[in-house]
Design a protein around this motif. Structure first.
Motif, short mmCIF file in Angstrom:
data_model
loop_
_atom_site.label_atom_id
_atom_site.label_comp_id
_atom_site.label_asym_id
_atom_site.label_seq_id
_atom_site.Cartn_x
_atom_site.Cartn_y
_atom_site.Cartn_z
N ASP A 1 15.24 7.20 9.63
CA ASP A 1 14.50 7.22 8.37
C ASP A 1 14.48 5.78 7.88
OD1 ASP A 1 13.27 7.64 5.97
OD2 ASP A 1 14.41 9.44 5.47
N PRO A 2 13.35 5.09 8.02
CA PRO A 2 13.34 3.64 7.74
C PRO A 2 13.57 3.31 6.27
CG PRO A 2 11.11 4.46 8.10
CD PRO A 2 12.04 5.58 8.47
N ILE A 3 13.05 4.16 5.37
CA ILE A 3 13.39 4.04 3.95
C ILE A 3 13.65 5.44 3.43
CG2 ILE A 3 12.73 3.24 1.65
CD1 ILE A 3 10.83 1.27 2.87
N ASP A 4 14.91 5.82 3.41
CA ASP A 4 15.28 7.10 2.81
C ASP A 4 15.39 6.86 1.31
OD1 ASP A 4 16.18 9.79 2.63
OD2 ASP A 4 18.19 9.02 2.32
N ASP B 1 0.84 -1.20 0.00
CA ASP B 1 0.00 0.00 0.00
C ASP B 1 0.88 1.25 0.00
OD1 ASP B 1 -2.60 1.39 0.37
OD2 ASP B 1 -1.69 1.99 2.27
N VAL B 2 0.51 2.23 -0.83
CA VAL B 2 1.21 3.50 -0.91
C VAL B 2 0.22 4.63 -0.66
CG1 VAL B 2 2.64 5.03 -2.33
CG2 VAL B 2 2.77 2.54 -2.65
N GLN B 3 0.56 5.51 0.27
CA GLN B 3 -0.24 6.69 0.57
C GLN B 3 0.62 7.94 0.34
OE1 GLN B 3 -3.50 6.47 1.44
NE2 GLN B 3 -3.42 4.22 1.41
N LEU B 4 -0.05 9.09 0.21
CA LEU B 4 0.66 10.36 0.11
C LEU B 4 0.54 11.11 1.42
CD1 LEU B 4 -0.25 11.65 -3.46
CD2 LEU B 4 1.83 10.49 -2.72
N ILE C 1 6.47 2.11 7.41
CA ILE C 1 5.95 2.12 8.78
C ILE C 1 6.38 0.86 9.53
CG2 ILE C 1 3.82 2.09 10.15
CD1 ILE C 1 2.58 3.82 7.84
N ALA C 2 6.27 -0.29 8.88
CA ALA C 2 6.69 -1.54 9.53
C ALA C 2 8.18 -1.53 9.84
CB ALA C 2 6.34 -2.73 8.63
N ALA C 3 8.98 -0.98 8.92
CA ALA C 3 10.42 -0.93 9.14
C ALA C 3 10.76 -0.02 10.31
CB ALA C 3 11.13 -0.46 7.87
N VAL D 1 4.45 7.42 1.29
CA VAL D 1 4.80 6.57 2.43
C VAL D 1 4.12 5.22 2.20
CG1 VAL D 1 2.87 7.45 3.83
CG2 VAL D 1 4.80 6.28 4.94
N THR D 2 4.81 4.15 2.48
CA THR D 2 4.25 2.82 2.27
C THR D 2 4.09 2.11 3.60
OG1 THR D 2 6.31 1.55 2.12
CG2 THR D 2 5.60 2.73 0.12
#
Length: 251
Positions: free
Chosen positions: A83-86, A30-33, A45-47, A40-41
């Motif tokens: 930053d979990p996914i920079d 899932d991808v949100q803005l 958040i999980a990471a 943000v996916t």
């Protein structure tokens, strides 16, 4: 003071997050803005959750400032910057220029950083550094280059929209013809290249502290310098970077 236990926990947290990211990469998620229109996916958040869980288990009294789950007490003695996914845009589009960024700020000073690119080059790579202990890339000690003239130097630029709209754009334009090469590696990659002596300077004007906190420690421990573009100190409100091997008068 030794930060070895903190570095061990940060590397473990980065690897735990990277395992989640590798499983999801180029899959369905899932991808949100966000409010600023950046993506943000569910993986971001999980990471971040697994990073916080890993660090909290080791240091339950420490505070956190994360890209997705918000700020705690930024005046705390120990503050983890995450930053979990920079490079979420790269992650979403399926190319591997993204990384897990984890740094520790102790009494307002950045003292360690871990930068893990789980899918880069197929197998991934991880850089890390602890204050006073040098910088490392996949277990090998790394150092900045010894290039000391612009005519031999390679500059990499990242996000520079604000710079392009400012009076300093002409300053960059005047610099470029004096260089050996200009590239735009971006994100974690040009800082890893700088710290390991493969490029000589980096300029960015559109970022935040979570993007470069860990990389700041890594570049400095490799022998380089890293400040704001105008020469100011790196802090929680930083939005630009001038990083060099410490031998070049770039700006």
């Amino acid at each position: 003071m030794s930060y070895a236990p903190h570095l061990h926990a940060a590397r473990s947290a980065a690897e735990a997050a990277s395992a989640l990211i590798r499983k999801a990469y180029r899959g369905q998620f899932d991808v949100q803005l966000k409010a600023d229109a950046s993506p943000v996916t569910e993986v971001d958040i999980a990471a971040e959750k697994v990073i916080r869980q890993t660090l909290s288990a080791a240091f339950p009294d420490h505070a956190f400032y994360g890209e997705e789950l918000g700020r705690g007490d930024t005046d705390a003695e120990y503050l983890w910057l995450i930053d979990p996914i920079d490079g979420t845009k790269a992650f979403v589009r399926g190319y591997p220029m993204f990384s897990v960024q984890i740094a520790l700020m102790h009494r307002g000073e950045l003292v360690l950083g871990v930068s893990c690119a789980p899918c880069w080059n197929g197998t991934g790579e991880t850089a890390w550094a602890e204050k006073g202990q040098g910088a490392w890339l996949d277990g090998e000690r790394i150092h900045v280059s010894e290039i000391d003239t612009l005519a031999k130097a390679t500059l990499s630029t990242g996000n520079i929209a604000t710079l392009a709209a400012s009076a300093d754009w002409a300053k960059l334009g005047a610099l470029i013809p004096r260089l050996h090469r200009i590239r735009g590696y971006g994100d974690f990659l040009h800082y890893h290249l700088l710290a390991s002596g493969r490029v000589d300077a980096v300029i960015e004007s559109d970022l935040n502290i979570l993007d470069i906190a860990a990389l700041t420690v890594i570049v400095r421990e490799a022998g380089g310098t890293l400040t704001e573009l105008g020469g100011g100190a790196i802090g929680l409100d930083t939005t630009s970077v001038l990083a060099t091997n410490g031998r070049l008068g770039v700006w």
